[in-house]
Motif scaffolding. Structure first.
Motif, short mmCIF file in Angstrom:
data_model
loop_
_atom_site.label_atom_id
_atom_site.label_comp_id
_atom_site.label_asym_id
_atom_site.label_seq_id
_atom_site.Cartn_x
_atom_site.Cartn_y
_atom_site.Cartn_z
N ASP A 93 2.55 10.60 12.42
CA ASP A 93 1.99 9.62 13.35
C ASP A 93 0.46 9.70 13.40
O ASP A 93 -0.22 8.68 13.52
CB ASP A 93 2.55 9.84 14.76
N ALA A 94 -0.06 10.91 13.29
CA ALA A 94 -1.52 11.08 13.35
C ALA A 94 -2.20 10.37 12.17
O ALA A 94 -3.28 9.78 12.33
CB ALA A 94 -1.89 12.56 13.35
N ASP A 95 -1.57 10.41 11.00
CA ASP A 95 -2.15 9.73 9.84
C ASP A 95 -2.07 8.21 10.00
O ASP A 95 -2.97 7.48 9.58
CB ASP A 95 -1.43 10.16 8.56
N ILE A 96 -0.98 7.74 10.58
CA ILE A 96 -0.85 6.30 10.84
C ILE A 96 -1.96 5.84 11.77
O ILE A 96 -2.65 4.84 11.51
CB ILE A 96 0.53 5.98 11.44
N ARG A 97 -2.16 6.56 12.85
CA ARG A 97 -3.20 6.19 13.82
C ARG A 97 -4.59 6.28 13.18
O ARG A 97 -5.47 5.45 13.46
CB ARG A 97 -3.13 7.08 15.05
N SER A 98 -4.79 7.28 12.34
CA SER A 98 -6.10 7.43 11.70
C SER A 98 -6.42 6.23 10.81
O SER A 98 -7.55 5.72 10.83
CB SER A 98 -6.12 8.72 10.87
N MET A 99 -5.45 5.77 10.04
CA MET A 99 -5.67 4.59 9.20
C MET A 99 -5.93 3.35 10.03
O MET A 99 -6.84 2.56 9.74
CB MET A 99 -4.49 4.38 8.25
N LEU A 100 -5.14 3.15 11.06
CA LEU A 100 -5.33 1.98 11.92
C LEU A 100 -6.70 2.00 12.58
O LEU A 100 -7.39 0.98 12.64
CB LEU A 100 -4.24 1.93 12.99
N THR B 297 -3.39 -2.33 7.32
CA THR B 297 -4.77 -2.27 7.83
C THR B 297 -5.71 -3.12 6.99
O THR B 297 -6.59 -3.81 7.52
CB THR B 297 -5.30 -0.83 7.89
N LYS B 298 -5.53 -3.10 5.67
CA LYS B 298 -6.43 -3.84 4.80
C LYS B 298 -6.15 -5.34 4.86
O LYS B 298 -7.07 -6.16 4.76
CB LYS B 298 -6.33 -3.32 3.37
N ALA B 299 -4.89 -5.71 5.02
CA ALA B 299 -4.57 -7.13 5.22
C ALA B 299 -5.12 -7.60 6.56
O ALA B 299 -5.64 -8.72 6.68
CB ALA B 299 -3.07 -7.35 5.14
N GLY B 300 -5.04 -6.75 7.56
CA GLY B 300 -5.60 -7.08 8.86
C GLY B 300 -7.10 -7.29 8.79
O GLY B 300 -7.64 -8.23 9.38
#
Length: 275
Positions: free
Chosen positions: A107-114, A164-167
């Motif tokens: 989850d921490a990696d997901i949040r970091s990318m976002l 994230t990149k599409a966003g």
């Protein structure tokens, strides 16, 4: 709509993720054109190295080491340029990646990318928009968002990074239309796999559809397109562009092409992490 060429000389602006990779290369390109830059990144040592290279290329710079995902980072940047006469360039380049199966991604990696790939550039753009608008009314200003080819073709094991990149790409597209007539030029870049430090832990090659281009070739294409006034800048290899077109006309055909190599691809990208 006809393109309006951009003058890239003597730009005064901010480049995030300026310590390495595409950010470093862009800093040197704008330095060669007489730019004065705020170099932003997490590591003071790499930023200092970039600053030395900027000076060697004829530009000037200031350095700000900060983590864009932390509270107060945007304010640090706006404070750093508050005394400038103008701000007419913002390069939202900083980003990170963690590949692998969604259910195995912390989850921490997901949040970091976002937070780094999407939230940070949105907040920074919002904060600097008054200055960019002011410059836009004069010589014109530039917002350059570094997205990814994965924003055009969602790839397995990159679901969060792709999101994230599409966003970021759609943020740029919407903002471009919001700013019509203001003199603020919003451009989005879609690099394919590029030979930078970010890709060192990724082992997928051309046989799995991950042909890499040199950073020099990518930057040359990027700067030429930006100078020509393009808004959507695709620097992916020609082989990848065929898949991008197929993804528009027949996305299930892309699924079918990818499926036989899934096991190999997962093994090749599971260690890809730059967080």
């Amino acid at each position: 709509m006809d393109l309006t060429p951009l003058d890239l000389n003597d730009r005064r602006g901010i480049i995030t993720g300026a310590g390495q990779g595409i950010g470093l290369a862009l800093a040197l390109e704008f330095a060669r054109r007489g730019g004065h830059l705020l170099l932003v990144g997490r590591t003071p040592e790499t930023l200092a190295e970039t600053a030395e290279l900027v000076a060697a290329e004829g530009g000037t710079s200031e350095v700000l080491a900060c983590d864009l995902t932390q509270a107060g980072a945007t304010e640090q940047i706006t404070d750093a340029v508050a005394s400038w006469n103008s701000v007419d360039l913002l390069v939202n380049n900083a980003g990170n990646v963690r590949a692998g199966r969604l259910e195995l991604t912390p989850d921490a990696d997901i949040r970091s990318m976002l937070e780094l790939n999407l939230t940070a550039p949105i907040l920074l753009t919002k904060a600097l928009l008054p200055e960019l608008r002011e410059s836009g009314a004069g010589r014109g200003s530039i917002i350059l968002n570094i997205s990814s080819g994965i924003a055009l073709v969602g790839m397995p094991f990159y679901s969060i990074y792709g999101a994230t990149k599409a966003g970021l790409a759609h943020f740029g597209e919407s903002l471009r239309r919001e700013l019509i007539g203001t003199g603020v030029h919003v451009a989005t870049v879609y690099p394919g796999a590029t030979d930078t430090a970010m890709m060192r832990s990724q082992n997928a090659g051309a046989d799995l559809g991950w042909e890499r281009r040199s950073r020099e070739d990518v930057i040359a294409d990027l700067m030429a397109a930006l100078e020509a006034g393009e808004h959507e800048i695709n620097t992916a290899p020609r082989s990848r562009r065929a898949m991008q077109q197929l993804n528009i006309s027949d996305p299930l055909a892309v699924d079918a092409a990818i499926a036989p190599g899934l096991v190999e691809l997962e093994a090749a990208v599971r260690d890809h992490r730059s967080i």
